[in-house]
Design a protein around this motif. Sequence first.
Motif, PDB file in Angstrom:
ATOM      1  N   GLN A   1      32.970  90.141  89.705  1.00 31.14           N
ATOM      2  CA  GLN A   1      32.040  89.958  88.761  1.00 31.14           C
ATOM      3  C   GLN A   1      32.520  91.154  87.437  1.00 31.14           C
ATOM      4  O   GLN A   1      31.983  92.238  87.447  1.00 31.14           O
TER       5      GLN A   1
ATOM      6  N   GLY B   1      32.278  91.050  84.448  1.00 33.76           N
ATOM      7  CA  GLY B   1      31.302  91.304  83.395  1.00 33.76           C
ATOM      8  C   GLY B   1      30.120  92.039  83.704  1.00 33.76           C
ATOM      9  O   GLY B   1      29.373  92.462  82.993  1.00 33.76           O
TER      10      GLY B   1
ATOM     11  N   LEU C   1      41.924  85.056  78.369  1.00 37.92           N
ATOM     12  CA  LEU C   1      40.869  84.163  77.889  1.00 37.92           C
ATOM     13  C   LEU C   1      41.340  83.987  76.531  1.00 37.92           C
ATOM     14  O   LEU C   1      41.063  82.963  75.739  1.00 37.92           O
TER      15      LEU C   1
ATOM     16  N   GLN D   1      31.880  84.728  73.629  1.00 36.60           N
ATOM     17  CA  GLN D   1      31.841  84.495  74.978  1.00 36.60           C
ATOM     18  C   GLN D   1      32.906  85.240  75.709  1.00 36.60           C
ATOM     19  O   GLN D   1      32.656  85.717  76.857  1.00 36.60           O
TER      20      GLN D   1
ATOM     21  N   GLU E   1      31.413  88.649  76.565  1.00 29.63           N
ATOM     22  CA  GLU E   1      30.285  88.387  77.487  1.00 29.63           C
ATOM     23  C   GLU E   1      31.145  88.394  78.888  1.00 29.63           C
ATOM     24  O   GLU E   1      30.505  89.201  80.097  1.00 29.63           O
ATOM     25  N   ARG E   2      32.112  87.663  79.107  1.00 27.41           N
ATOM     26  CA  ARG E   2      32.970  87.426  80.411  1.00 27.41           C
ATOM     27  C   ARG E   2      33.567  88.663  80.736  1.00 27.41           C
ATOM     28  O   ARG E   2      33.631  89.012  82.074  1.00 27.41           O
TER      29      ARG E   2
END
Length: 306
Positions: A207, A209, A255, A265, A268-269
């Motif tokens: 996790q 993020g 990303l 996005q 957030e990731r």
Amino acid sequence: MADPLSEVVSLLQPAARFSKRVEGAGDWRVFREGQGEPFYAAVLEGECWLSVDGRPPLLLKAGDFVLIPAAKTLEHASAHAPPDTEYSVPTRIGEDHFRIGRQDGPADVRVQLGHCQFGSPDTALLVSLLPERVHVRGEPRLAALVQMVGEEARSRRPAREVVLERLLEVLLIEALRSRAGPAEGTGLVRGLADERLAAALRAVHAQPGHGWSVVTLAAESALSRSAFSARFTKVVGVAPMEYLLTWRMALAKRLLRGRELSLEQVAERVGYASAVTFGVAFARQVGMTPARFARGETNAVLIGQG
């Protein structure tokens, strides 16, 4: 839970440069300079000495595998070569097949070796998480993988580069998880060998993020905040929050290069509440805005290098 070792190797983007079979006979010694590239070798028969970057030589025996994630100088020598043996150049006797030392008669040692390269812009950071040297004895799977890399490198079959990349990923992961004895120095491999720290490392990778703090990571490790912080820094080589930040930025780069997600996005990731706060953190670490990086303007200072 995530597998941090697999993620690091995957993010390194290994690609084959060359793989060759070398056989030696009699007394011989070879020296070559590298560019800090990954080097690997599997001894198929016999024995030989290997010295990397001027360190004390290591006697390799049949069935041994050695991996150097960033080799600069390499010196090979026959098992019984006198110290004053002059350096020689291997003679090519076939496609990706070389002979060294005495040119006639049976070979005393046979080795399959190769170099690969990492395509990640964060190579320096990621390699710093790996052991400086991996020496594994008695793992025939590694020799088989090295042979498969060599065969695929010589082939001209469809999807050759994709297959090579996957084979090298498996080879590196297998070598790193097969190493005998405790990991040397600092880094991810040694951290994963520590049962308490491994829990925190896997949580971060599962996790990235999440709103992690030293307190919550310490709880994952069932340690006090101070004990966890000191232990993590000593074993992994960086402070917990520094590891988290640099790992998040490495993921963000992947990303952004993919161009499949919006800036919001991506933010957030990797654990940022807004694109603005992410952009500020990214620019501070990488030396340019996320938008510029996504466009391919990669002439910036890389994470871990400035």
